[in-house]
Design a protein around this motif. Structure first.
Motif, PDB file in Angstrom:
ATOM      1  N   PHE A  29       0.819  -1.214   0.000  1.00 19.08           N
ATOM      2  CA  PHE A  29       0.000   0.000   0.000  1.00 19.08           C
ATOM      3  C   PHE A  29       0.856   1.268   0.000  1.00 19.08           C
ATOM      4  O   PHE A  29       0.559   2.223  -0.722  1.00 19.08           O
ATOM      5  N   ASP A  30       1.923   1.271   0.791  1.00 16.54           N
ATOM      6  CA  ASP A  30       2.745   2.473   0.930  1.00 16.54           C
ATOM      7  C   ASP A  30       3.480   2.841  -0.367  1.00 16.54           C
ATOM      8  O   ASP A  30       3.973   3.960  -0.493  1.00 16.54           O
ATOM      9  N   SER A  52      -1.012  10.370  -2.006  1.00 16.22           N
ATOM     10  CA  SER A  52       0.159   9.507  -1.944  1.00 16.22           C
ATOM     11  C   SER A  52       0.187   8.838  -0.575  1.00 16.22           C
ATOM     12  O   SER A  52       0.203   9.514   0.453  1.00 16.22           O
ATOM     13  N   SER A  53       0.199   7.517  -0.554  1.00 17.10           N
ATOM     14  CA  SER A  53       0.234   6.792   0.708  1.00 17.10           C
ATOM     15  C   SER A  53       1.562   6.996   1.426  1.00 17.10           C
ATOM     16  O   SER A  53       1.637   6.895   2.643  1.00 17.10           O
ATOM     17  N   ALA A  54       2.624   7.297   0.670  1.00 17.39           N
ATOM     18  CA  ALA A  54       3.948   7.430   1.270  1.00 17.39           C
ATOM     19  C   ALA A  54       4.089   8.724   2.064  1.00 17.39           C
ATOM     20  O   ALA A  54       4.561   8.701   3.200  1.00 17.39           O
ATOM     21  N   ASP A  55       3.676   9.854   1.478  1.00 17.46           N
ATOM     22  CA  ASP A  55       3.899  11.124   2.162  1.00 17.46           C
ATOM     23  C   ASP A  55       2.611  11.891   2.442  1.00 17.46           C
ATOM     24  O   ASP A  55       2.653  12.987   3.009  1.00 17.46           O
ATOM     25  N   GLY A  56       1.487  11.331   2.034  1.00 13.67           N
ATOM     26  CA  GLY A  56       0.206  11.966   2.334  1.00 13.67           C
ATOM     27  C   GLY A  56      -0.131  13.170   1.485  1.00 13.67           C
ATOM     28  O   GLY A  56      -1.132  13.850   1.742  1.00 13.67           O
ATOM     29  N   SER A  57       0.674  13.470   0.473  1.00 14.97           N
ATOM     30  CA  SER A  57       0.359  14.620  -0.380  1.00 14.97           C
ATOM     31  C   SER A  57      -0.940  14.367  -1.137  1.00 14.97           C
ATOM     32  O   SER A  57      -1.248  13.226  -1.502  1.00 14.97           O
ATOM     33  N   THR A  58      -1.700  15.420  -1.341  1.00 18.15           N
ATOM     34  CA  THR A  58      -3.022  15.293  -1.947  1.00 18.15           C
ATOM     35  C   THR A  58      -3.187  16.212  -3.149  1.00 18.15           C
ATOM     36  O   THR A  58      -2.511  17.236  -3.267  1.00 18.15           O
ATOM     37  N   HIS A  59      -4.096  15.821  -4.016  1.00 22.24           N
ATOM     38  CA  HIS A  59      -4.412  16.590  -5.211  1.00 22.24           C
ATOM     39  C   HIS A  59      -5.935  16.592  -5.362  1.00 22.24           C
ATOM     40  O   HIS A  59      -6.580  15.582  -5.063  1.00 22.24           O
ATOM     41  N   TYR A  60      -6.458  17.699  -5.860  1.00 23.82           N
ATOM     42  CA  TYR A  60      -7.898  17.795  -6.075  1.00 23.82           C
ATOM     43  C   TYR A  60      -8.190  18.462  -7.408  1.00 23.82           C
ATOM     44  O   TYR A  60      -7.498  19.386  -7.816  1.00 23.82           O
ATOM     45  N   ALA A  61      -9.240  18.015  -8.046  1.00 24.22           N
ATOM     46  CA  ALA A  61      -9.745  18.716  -9.208  1.00 24.22           C
ATOM     47  C   ALA A  61     -10.398  20.019  -8.754  1.00 24.22           C
ATOM     48  O   ALA A  61     -10.940  20.102  -7.641  1.00 24.22           O
TER      49      ALA A  61
END
Length: 118
Positions: A29-30, A52-61
């Motif tokens: 998963f990571d 991102s499961s590794a660093d938790g960074s997020t993206h949104y439309a």
């Protein structure tokens, strides 16, 4: 065997909320990002969010910024999509997919229907 299973879809009135879940198994998963996509009837697929499961960074439309929140519980190998202030145009089948937020996604779930009514 890689599996991604979405749940939490349903019928909700405009302005309401739903929380989708994506339970992942069969891969590390990571090492993967999880994206949420949607496809409405007669329209193309749209990526609404990615985490991102590794660093938790997020993206949104842009269409969901400020209304949807993606989060990850790495201990449960599960990603959530909290959807607030739902609009009629959010009606679609929502899919989660494992891959890379920039490079694309390799594994897909079967989808869950979200219907927003007036």
């Amino acid at each position: 065997e890689v599996q991604l299973v979405e749940s939490g879809g349903g019928l909700v009135q405009a302005g309401g909320s739903l929380r989708l879940s994506c339970a992942a198994s069969g891969f590390t998963f990571d090492d993967y990002a999880i994206g949420w996509f949607r496809q409405a009837p007669g329209k193309g697929r749209e990526r609404v969010s990615c985490i991102s499961s590794a660093d938790g960074s997020t993206h949104y439309a842009d269409s969901v910024k400020g209304r949807f929140t993606v989060s990850s519980d790495n201990a449960k190998n599960t990603v959530y999509l909290q959807m607030n202030s739902l609009k009629l145009e959010d009606t679609a089948v929502y899919y989660c997919a494992a891959g890379n937020c920039e490079m694309g996604h390799d594994y897909w779930g079967q989808g869950t229907q979200v219907t927003v009514s007036s």
